[in-house]
Design a protein around this motif. Structure first.
Motif, PDB file in Angstrom:
ATOM      1  N   ALA A  21       3.405   5.952  -2.626  1.00 52.97           N
ATOM      2  CA  ALA A  21       4.619   6.723  -2.918  1.00 52.97           C
ATOM      3  C   ALA A  21       4.838   6.852  -4.417  1.00 52.97           C
ATOM      4  CB  ALA A  21       5.834   6.055  -2.258  1.00 52.97           C
ATOM      5  N   ARG A  50       0.837  -1.206   0.000  1.00 54.47           N
ATOM      6  CA  ARG A  50       0.000   0.000   0.000  1.00 54.47           C
ATOM      7  C   ARG A  50       0.874   1.258   0.000  1.00 54.47           C
ATOM      8  NH1 ARG A  50      -2.697  -3.898   3.002  1.00 54.47           N
ATOM      9  NH2 ARG A  50      -4.919  -4.136   2.539  1.00 54.47           N
ATOM     10  N   ASN A  51       1.905   1.256   0.835  1.00 47.47           N
ATOM     11  CA  ASN A  51       2.791   2.422   0.881  1.00 47.47           C
ATOM     12  C   ASN A  51       3.559   2.592  -0.423  1.00 47.47           C
ATOM     13  OD1 ASN A  51       1.943   2.675   3.523  1.00 47.47           O
ATOM     14  ND2 ASN A  51       3.989   2.955   4.365  1.00 47.47           N
ATOM     15  N   TYR A  86       6.948   7.476   3.609  1.00 43.56           N
ATOM     16  CA  TYR A  86       6.343   6.143   3.563  1.00 43.56           C
ATOM     17  C   TYR A  86       7.347   5.072   4.003  1.00 43.56           C
ATOM     18  CZ  TYR A  86       2.076   7.804   1.316  1.00 43.56           C
ATOM     19  OH  TYR A  86       0.874   8.425   1.061  1.00 43.56           O
ATOM     20  N   ASP A 126       7.586   5.187   7.841  1.00 38.96           N
ATOM     21  CA  ASP A 126       6.349   4.621   8.386  1.00 38.96           C
ATOM     22  C   ASP A 126       6.452   3.103   8.490  1.00 38.96           C
ATOM     23  OD1 ASP A 126       3.431   4.704   9.090  1.00 38.96           O
ATOM     24  OD2 ASP A 126       3.262   3.638   7.190  1.00 38.96           O
ATOM     25  N   LEU A 127       6.997   2.468   7.450  1.00 37.06           N
ATOM     26  CA  LEU A 127       7.168   1.012   7.461  1.00 37.06           C
ATOM     27  C   LEU A 127       8.304   0.593   8.386  1.00 37.06           C
ATOM     28  CD1 LEU A 127       6.783   0.223   3.646  1.00 37.06           C
ATOM     29  CD2 LEU A 127       5.091  -0.155   5.445  1.00 37.06           C
TER      30      LEU A 127
END
Length: 720
Positions: free
Chosen positions: A262, A257-258, A281, A284-285
């Protein structure tokens, strides 16, 4: 004493600087602190001396060009580190951005694999050259670790290839491309025949392209295929979420999803802003528990297993030469192929020559398809098939140093097979049984050399499934166990080692998932909701579908033997799922093999639809089980059974548990494996144990936390 460096600088009389990546403290180059500092210093020096520099070549002194990020550093990231990590990643991106906007041609001479960060360095160069026909691989596999490329990989591949091609050829599946495929996709520009030609060709390209730069830094450059600002492409972009959902089947993977976000957002801004978007992104991961789970299970635990953690020491490496595979059905045929492909002489024996030849034909089908696809030449194909002898004659097995029995799950039949073979095979031959549930210690009683007897549990289809579960019986010698481990590596399987028990580890644990699913069906859970919950939890297929694949008739037989064994010890083994099995068998719907199970099948055995009679003919209650409970019951029941396996000594390491569950029984990859799921559960091991107690009160004692789990929870420790 000079300061330590990860990059060697050599400038020739031609004005071309050769930068050789060579971390002195590691066998492979990674994006650790030393690399970051050295690269920043190196780029600053290039900028300062640019007037006397004609171009730059980046190569490596290691077997691989560059291995990517240092996963130990990455897996240590915490949410509180987000701001620092963002700045560090931004600095690394900025260094590569300065390199590609230098105003001098920069060439990557890829002497080996460039994966992840290694490819990102190469993408920041203006030209990439690799060696044809080598074992090198190129790609951005970060998604398989729960991450995304963090050094500009998304921004550059999207601008180079376009959104769709970058996503589907590189980013969302993490493909590792051979040299020719990398050229075809477009991430490698040209190939040379010999590694010695790399530097010469790189320097020649620099001389031919003195004004080289990145195409996306050229005014008016358009991203291939367009951007969301283009009305015709906007419609394509709008389909990406649904395509992604179909690919993930609702599973909670964050990285894909990220990556899509991106990629799409980055096309609507300039390169430098796109790099900042990618960075957000990425961080975040990086700070998520899911990435830690996946790095632990799919990398560190995999390394532990493949590195021989469970192999007894003090025994020389062993290579099998001739194997007698008895039973030419689907399992035996697949085992024969894998052994022949690895170079072993194979005798494939069955009761009729026709059956044995059909088994050999399975190998022919695989290699013929590989030849058609250009993955294999005809000489190799012929050599593989020439190594397989289909026979009914025991004498053809003479001299075999390895036996793999793959007949029906019948102890008497297996005993007869070994009694016959033990007379003709080589002294000290490894005697392996491919049983999936029968205790190895009992089967070993059929042979005189019980120290040579061992369980070799392959998974179907054998040519595709990477795991080999090795089961050590009560009398199996360490020497035999070491040989079995070596065999797994010889035929390119990942070995886990477990001790003897009915169902061992993998069959025992997957059985709990299937029974739990059937129990929920019996409670009144809608079958479609049950299937959807299974895949949304991250399993590859629904629980009713896997029931059909495993076959309820086989399960019933295993359950009967398990119940009888439990009765002998006084242990309770009855399960509410047994009622559903009995009902389906009474209806004559045992599974796919008979083209009738929870699903309907056509004459070719292809699944067509959910059997409409499930709701009407399978006994069910009217319980309303929350959707999240359905998912957690499946995940928890397997994790809890794995703890019991560890507690009982069936499992001998946490790594074997995690790897075995990921590769053998389809436990969701996002969890990192059955025991890592417990470690990474929100709130930790104690929270998992508390949740298990709630499930036990609501759904049955099978969810009660085992003593080992309670101990871990009370001491604040993890399964490590």
């Amino acid at each position: 004493m000079s300061e330590q460096t990860a990059i060697r600088w050599e400038k020739g009389d031609d004005g071309i600087v050769v930068l050789t990546l060579d971390d002195p403290g590691q066998s492979a180059n990674t994006m650790n602190d030393l690399y970051q500092k050295t690269m920043q210093h190196t780029v600053t020096r290039i900028e300062a001396e640019k007037g006397a520099i004609r171009g730059v070549v980046i190569t490596s002194a290691k077997k691989t060009f560059f291995a990517g990020g240092d996963l130990r550093d990455l897996s240590a990231a915490r949410p509180d580190d987000a701001a620092r990590l963002f700045d560090e990643a931004a600095a690394a991106k900025n260094t590569l951005r300065r390199l590609e906007t230098l105003g001098r041609p920069v060439v990557a001479a890829l002497n080996g694999s460039a994966l992840g960060g290694g490819l990102e360095i190469a993408l920041a160069c203006h030209h990439r050259i690799a060696v044809a026909g080598s074992n090198a691989r190129f790609g951005l596999p970060e998604v398989t670790l729960g991450l995304l490329p963090g050094a500009g990989g998304i921004v550059r591949t999207v601008r180079m290839l376009g959104i769709e091609k970058a996503l589907h050829s590189l980013l969302l599946q993490g493909q590792r491309l051979a040299p020719a495929a990398a050229v075809e996709v477009g991430i490698v520009d040209e190939l040379v025949e010999d590694p010695e030609q790399l530097l010469e060709r790189a320097k020649a390209w620099i001389r031919q392209h003195p004004d080289a730069g990145q195409p996306w830094d050229t005014p008016g450059y358009a991203i291939p295929g367009g951007t969301p600002a283009n009305p015709s492409f906007a419609a394509v972009v709008q389909t990406l979420p649904s395509v992604l959902r179909k690919q993930l089947r609702g599973a909670p993977y964050l990285a894909p999803r990220n990556i899509v976000a991106a990629a799409v957002e980055g096309t609507q801004v300039d390169v430098d802003t796109a790099l900042r978007i990618e960075n957000r992104y990425f961080v975040d991961l990086l700070t998520s528990q899911m990435a830690k789970n996946m790095i632990q299970g799919t990398f560190f635990d995999m390394q532990t297993v493949a590195g021989g953690h469970s192999r007894p020491g003090g025994h020389p490496t062993w290579n099998a030469r001739k194997v007698a595979v008895v039973g030419a059905g689907m399992m035996g045929a697949g085992i024969a192929y894998c052994c022949a492909r690895a170079g072993l002489e194979v005798v494939l024996k069955d009761v009729t020559l026709e059956a044995a030849e059909v088994g050999k034909a399975y190998s022919a089908k695989i290699v013929d398809k590989a030849v058609t696809r250009g993955q294999l030449d005809t000489a190799t194909r012929d050599a593989v098939l020439d190594r397989i002898t289909a026979t009914t004659t025991v004498a053809d097995c003479a001299g075999a140093d390895l036996v793999i029995e793959a007949v029906f799950e019948n102890p008497d039949l297996k005993a007869a097979v070994f009694a016959e073979l033990e007379l003709v095979v080589a002294d000290g031959a490894v005697l392996g049984s491919n049983t999936s549930t029968l205790p190895i210690t009992g089967l070993a009683e059929a042979v005189s050399a019980q120290e040579n007897f061992i369980g070799l549990h392959f998974f179907s289809p054998v040519d595709k499934m990477p795991l080999l579960e090795i089961i050590s019986g009560a009398r199996t010698s360490d020497a035999t166990l070491a040989k079995a481990f070596d065999l797994a590596l010889q035929i390119k399987k990942t070995p886990i080692v477990v001790n003897d028990s009915r169902g061992f580890f993998t069959s025992r644990v997957i059985g709990t998932r299937v029974l739990e699913g059937l129990a929920m069906l019996g409670e009144g859970v809608d079958p479609i909701s049950l299937e959807r919950a299974t895949t949304e939890a991250g399993y590859p297929v629904g629980v009713l579908q896997i029931s059909d694949e495993l076959n309820l008739q086989t399960m019933h037989k295993i359950r009967t033997e398990t119940l009888n064994a439990a009765a002998d010890t006084g242990a309770p083994a009855a399960h509410p799922g047994d009622t559903v099995i009995a009902a389906m068998l009474e209806l004559g719907r045992p599974g796919r093999a008979q083209r009738a199970g929870f699903f309907d099948y056509d004459e070719h055995g292809t699944r067509t639809r959910l059997w409409p009679g499930v709701r009407d003919h399978v006994p069910g209650g009217d319980a309303e089980v929350p959707f999240e409970d359905i998912k957690e019951r499946l995940l928890f029941v397997e994790a809890l059974e794995s703890v019991r396996c560890l507690e009982e000594g069936v499992l001998i390491s946490v790594a074997d548990a995690n790897v075995g569950s990921l590769l053998g029984i389809g436990y969701p990859t996002w969890t990192g494996g059955v025991l890592q799921y417990i470690n990474g559960y929100p709130g930790g091991v104690a929270a998992f144990a508390a949740r298990a107690e709630i499930l036990a009160k609501e759904y049955g004692d099978r969810f009660a936390p085992p003593a080992l789990l309670i101990e871990k929870a009370s001491t604040g420790s993890t399964f490590a």
